[in-house]
Design a protein around this motif. Structure first.
Motif, short mmCIF file in Angstrom:
data_model
loop_
_atom_site.label_atom_id
_atom_site.label_comp_id
_atom_site.label_asym_id
_atom_site.label_seq_id
_atom_site.Cartn_x
_atom_site.Cartn_y
_atom_site.Cartn_z
N GLY A 332 -25.96 31.87 10.46
CA GLY A 332 -26.64 32.52 9.27
C GLY A 332 -25.32 33.21 8.53
N ASP A 333 -23.97 32.55 8.66
CA ASP A 333 -22.99 33.08 7.80
C ASP A 333 -23.14 32.54 6.35
OD1 ASP A 333 -21.78 34.43 9.79
OD2 ASP A 333 -20.87 32.42 10.61
N ALA A 334 -23.82 31.46 6.17
CA ALA A 334 -24.06 30.77 4.71
C ALA A 334 -25.01 29.93 4.91
CB ALA A 334 -22.71 30.12 4.25
N ASP A 335 -25.73 29.60 3.67
CA ASP A 335 -26.82 28.74 3.48
C ASP A 335 -26.43 27.35 3.20
OD1 ASP A 335 -29.40 30.67 3.61
OD2 ASP A 335 -27.87 31.71 1.97
N PHE A 336 -25.37 27.41 2.64
CA PHE A 336 -24.86 25.78 2.31
C PHE A 336 -23.21 25.68 2.53
CE2 PHE A 336 -28.55 26.29 -0.51
CZ PHE A 336 -29.05 25.30 -0.36
N VAL A 337 -22.84 24.70 3.29
CA VAL A 337 -21.32 24.39 3.31
C VAL A 337 -20.65 23.50 2.64
CG1 VAL A 337 -21.47 25.70 5.54
CG2 VAL A 337 -21.69 23.03 5.28
N GLY A 338 -19.55 23.26 2.06
CA GLY A 338 -19.09 22.37 1.29
C GLY A 338 -17.56 22.04 1.56
N THR A 339 -17.28 20.82 1.55
CA THR A 339 -15.85 20.30 1.69
C THR A 339 -15.57 19.59 0.61
OG1 THR A 339 -14.28 19.17 3.19
CG2 THR A 339 -16.74 18.59 3.50
N ALA A 340 -14.43 19.60 -0.26
CA ALA A 340 -14.22 18.59 -1.15
C ALA A 340 -13.34 17.63 -0.71
CB ALA A 340 -13.28 19.41 -2.42
N ARG A 341 -11.99 17.95 0.13
CA ARG A 341 -11.13 17.22 0.58
C ARG A 341 -11.48 16.16 1.63
NH1 ARG A 341 -8.85 21.52 -1.82
NH2 ARG A 341 -7.28 20.90 -3.42
N GLN A 342 -12.34 16.69 2.53
CA GLN A 342 -13.01 15.78 3.56
C GLN A 342 -13.67 14.66 2.85
OE1 GLN A 342 -12.48 15.15 6.83
NE2 GLN A 342 -13.87 13.52 6.22
#
Length: 668
Positions: A332-342
Motif C-alpha cells: 500500500g505504499d503506492a498505487d502504480f510503480v514506474g521505472t524508466a531506465r529498466q
C-alpha cells in the motif's frame, strides 16, 4: 496472469482512464530535439516501450512555456500548433501498442534556454548556502544555475508568472488535441515549478513566495488553467518531490532544510481538492539513480502522501525488478510503480514478468550512460549500455538469411552478447572462454556499490544455458578456429604493469587480481595491512580505493595526471568524488611512482622532488592494455571473417563491449 505478481498486474484507474496494470514508464531523458519538433525516431521508441506491456507511458519532459526553447537540453516544445502533429504521432504509437499515453509538461527555469537570448529567468534572488556547493557546480559545468548564489538572471515578474500559467494551459490543450489520454505537470526535480515549491530556491516576498501555500500558488493556478481549457474530466497528474534531494540539499548543520514531506502532503491535499487525478511522488535523487542508491528511493515519500490523500499515488526511482514493484503495491505504499531506465534496458520486462519469464529480463545496471552527454542526453537518440537497439529503429534482431558456423573467443560482455544475438539469429555458435563466463565483469562487480553488474552476469549465464550455446572452457588456439566461417574475437585486456624497483614484491597486488580473489575465487581479502597505496586514479583505481575504505583500510591514490577520474562523465564523477570525501581517501595528483619498499613507497612530483609515503601494500591500477595477439594471428593465418570487439580493440567500458558484440552479430 503470473500469480507471483498479482498486485502488479491488476487493473487500475487514473481519473476516468483505465490502465491494464500498475506499471508505468516515467518521463526521463528520452528525447532530443534540435528545433523543438519531435524527431522521427521518437514515436518509434515510444511504440517499442508501449509494446513491452506497461499500462501507462509518460513522455517528456516537454517544454510548456513560450519563454523557453528547446535549447541546450534539447527537449521538444509544445508551445505552438505546428508541433502538434509530431506529438500526435507519439500518442498514437503508444495507444496502438496497448498502453495509455500521458504527456509530461514542464519548464526548466533558470537552467533552461530562454526564447530571447540572455533573458534567463529564476524564481528569485537569494542566498543558497550549501556546503561544498562550488565543487558540485564545477563538476556539473554550472548546469544548475538556479543553485548558484548569487543568481545571474532576472526574477519572474508577476506578469511573466501569469504568462507561465496560461502557457501550461495552452500546452495541455495541445496535448489533448494530439490524442494524449492525460497530462502530467512536472513540479519537482529542481526544474522551473519545483524551484517555486522549494524554500531553498524561492525567496520571493510577494504572493508567490513565503508560506507553502504561496510557494505552490503558481502550481494551483496552472491546474485551474488546464481544467478551464481542457475540461475537468481530462486527467492531470502532478509530479512532486517528496522532499528535496539528499545530503546538503536536505540537511544543513543537522537541521532540515528545503521542501519537506510535510510541505508535499499539504500541497497534495490541496491538489486533490482541485480535482487532480493522481500524484507522482519523486525525489531529486531519482534524476541520478546510481548503483549505490537503494531501490525505491522515493517510496517512503509516496507512502506518506498516499496515507494523506484518496487519489492514486505513483512512484518511480530505481524500481528495478518486478518483485520490488509487487511489494510496493502490496504494502500500500503506492498505487502504480514506474521505472524508466529498466525499460530502456528491456522494454518488454512487464510482459516477461507477467508471462513467468523473469529470468529473461535484461537488467539495467544503473551505470547512467543513458544520461552521458557524450553518448546521448542532449546530443542525439537515447542510448543504453545493455540494450544497443533502444531508440534505434532498424537495429532489431532478425533471422539470418544464411546460417553460419561462428566461433566467439572470449566470454566477457562483448563475447556473450555476440553469442546471444548470433544464436537468436539462427547461427551455430561455439563460445571459447578459459575462465568463468563474465570475465572481468566479476572484478567490476566485486564492490557492493557495483552489485547491479552481478545481475548482468547472471542474466548472460542463464541466456547461454537457455540458448544451448556450446561453451568450451579453454583458451582457443589458432587450430581450434580453422573450421569456422566467422570468428568474433573478444579476448579483452590485461592489466598494465609498472616496472619500477620493488614492483615484484610480495606486498604488491594488481587491482584486478585483488578483486578477483574476493569475488571470483572467494578467497577473501589477503592481509594487505591498513595503509594501502593505489597506483592509478582512473575508475578502477578510485573504485578499488572506495571498496577498500569501506572495509576499514586507509587508501591513498597516486595519479600522474592533474586529476583523478579524467574522462568520466559528470554524474559518475560527482558520485565517486562524493564517496572519496565521505571515506576520507587521500588523493595525490601529478605524482609518479618511483620505487616500492617493504613498508613504504617513493613517489616523484612534477618538479622531480621525491616523497616517501608509509605503505603496507601497493595495489596497481595503472590501466589496461588490449589483448590483441590472437586477433593479429588470425588476421595473418586464416581466411575466415574476423570481427574484433570489446577491449581487444582498446580498453573501454561495458557499454562499448556490449554494443560492439551486438553490432558484430548483426553483421554476420
Amino acid at each position: 496472469m503470473n500469480s507471483h505478481y498479482h498486485a502488479l498486474f491488476q487493473r487500475g484507474k487514473i481519473g476516468n482512464v483505465e490502465l491494464k496494470n500498475r506499471i508505468f514508464k516515467p518521463a526521463a531523458e528520452d528525447s532530443c530535439s534540435g528545433d523543438g519538433f519531435v524527431p522521427d525516431y521518437l514515436w518509434q521508441f515510444y511504440a517499442e516501450e508501449a509494446k513491452g506491456g506497461a499500462g501507462l507511458i509518460i513522455c517528456g519532459l516537454y517544454i510548456a512555456t513560450t519563454m523557453e526553447k528547446s535549447g541546450l537540453d534539447r527537449h521538444p516544445v509544445l508551445t505552438d500548433d505546428t508541433k502538434v502533429p509530431g506529438f500526435s504521432m507519439i500518442a498514437q504509437a503508444i495507444k496502438d501498442n496497448g498502453a495509455k499515453a500521458c504527456c509530461q509538461l514542464g519548464h526548466l527555469g533558470s537552467h533552461g534556454d530562454p526564447s530571447v537570448p540572455g533573458e534567463h529567468r529564476c524564481v528569485s534572488y537569494g542566498p543558497l548556502e550549501i556546503p561544498g556547493a562550488e565543487e558540485w557546480f564545477t563538476i556539473f559545468n554550472n548546469a544548475y544555475w538556479h543553485m548558484k548564489p548569487p543568481y545571474p538572471y532576472k526574477e519572474y515578474t508577476i506578469d511573466e508568472i501569469h504568462q507561465l500559467v496560461s502557457d501550461y494551459g495552452d500546452a495541455a490543450l495541445r496535448a489533448k488535441k494530439a490524442g494524449f489520454d492525460m497530462v502530467e505537470v512536472h513540479a519537482g526535480h529542481r526544474h522551473g515549478l519545483g524551484c517555486f515549491l522549494s524554500p531553498l530556491t524561492n525567496w520571493r516576498n510577494d504572493e508567490y513566495g513565503g508560506s507553502v501555500e504561496k510557494r505552490a500558488r503558481v502550481l494551483y493556478e496552472i491546474i485551474d488553467n488546464i481544467q478551464q481549457k481542457c475540461g475537468k474530466n481530462f486527467p492531470i497528474i502532478v509530479r512532486l518531490n517528496g522532499r528535496d534531494g539528499g545530503g546538503a540539499l536536505h540537511y544543513q548543520d543537522g537541521i532540515k532544510k528545503g521542501q519537506q514531506i510535510e510541505d508535499t502532503i499539504q500541497i497534495a491535499k490541496h491538489l486533490e481538492k482541485q480535482g487532480v487525478a493522481a500524484l507522482n511522488i519523486s525525489i531529486q535523487d531519482t534524476v541520478i539513480p546510481m548503483q549505490h542508491i537503494s531501490y525505491g528511493i522515493a517510496v517512503d515519500g509516496a507512502s506518506q502522501v498516499r496515507k494523506a490523500v484518496n487519489i492514486p499515488v505513483l512512484t518511480a526511482g530505481s524500481v528495478q525488478v518486478p518483485e520490488f514493484g509487487e511489494k510496493v503495491i502490496e504494502n500500500g505504499d503506492a498505487d502504480f510503480v514506474g521505472t524508466a531506465r529498466q525499460m530502456y534496458a528491456d522494454p518488454a520486462w512487464p510482459k516477461k514478468a507477467m508471462r513467468g519469464l523473469r529470468d529473461d529480463i535484461k537488467p539495467c545496471i544503473r551505470c547512467m550512460e543513458c544520461a552521458n552527454p557524450e553518448r546521448h542526453s542532449w546530443n542525439g537518440p537515447l542510448v543504453c549500455t545493455v540494450n544497443p537497439a533502444v531508440g534505434k529503429p532498424g537495429m532489431e534482431i532478425k533471422p539470418a538469411k544464411v546460417k553460419r558456423n561462428v566461433a566467439v573467443v572470449g566470454g566477457g560482455p562483448a563475447g556473450m552478447e555476440a553469442a546471444r544475438v548470433l544464436s537468436l539469429r539462427g547461427h551455430k555458435v561455439t563460445l571459447f572462454e578459459k575462465r568463468k563466463l563474465g570475465r572481468m565483469l566479476y572484478e567490476a562487480a566485486t564492490p557492493d556499490f557495483k552489485q547491479d553488474i552481478r545481475k548482468l552476469i547472471k542474466y548472460y549465464d542463464r541466456q547461454m544455458n537457455k540458448l544451448a550455446i556450446d561453451c568450451r572452457h579453454k583458451e582457443a588456439t589458432i587450430d581450434d578456429l580453422r573450421d569456422y566461417d566467422a570468428i568474433v574475437v573478444a579476448t579483452g585486456s590485461n592489466p598494465v604493469k609498472v616496472p619500477v624497483p620493488g614492483s615484484d614484491g610480495d606486498n604488491v597486488y594488481s587491482a584486478v587480481g585483488l578483486l578477483a580473489d574476493c569475488f571470483v575465487k572467494k578467497t577473501g581479502l589477503p592481509d594487505i595491512g591498513e595503509h594501502v597505496t593505489i597506483i592509478g586514479g582512473g575508475s578502477v583505481g578510485v573504485e578499488t580505493a572506495i571498496w577498500l575504505a569501506q572495509q576499514g583500510k586507509k587508501p591513498t591514490v597516486i595519479e600522474m595526471r592533474d586529476k583523478v577520474l579524467a574522462g568520466e562523465m559528470h554524474i559518475t564523477l560527482a558520485e565517486d568524488l562524493g564517496l572519496i570525501k565521505k571515506y576520507g581517501i587521500d588523493i595525490l595528483t601529478n605524482r609518479k611512482l618511483k620505487s616500492i619498499q617493504k613498508d613504504s613507497v617513493t613517489i616523484t612530483d612534477a618538479d622531480g622532488k621525491d616523497q616517501v609515503l608509509d605503505s603496507d601494500s601497493v595495489v596497481m591500477a595503472a590501466g589496461l592494455r588490449a589483448n590483441d595477439s590472437l586477433k593479429d594471428q588470425l588476421d595473418r593465418e586464416l581466411d575466415a571473417e574476423i570481427y574484433p570487439v570489446g577491449d581487444c580493440e582498446g580498453p573501454r567500458k561495458i557499454y562499448d563491449a556490449i554494443h560492439e558484440g551486438y553490432q558484430a552479430a548483426l553483421e554476420i
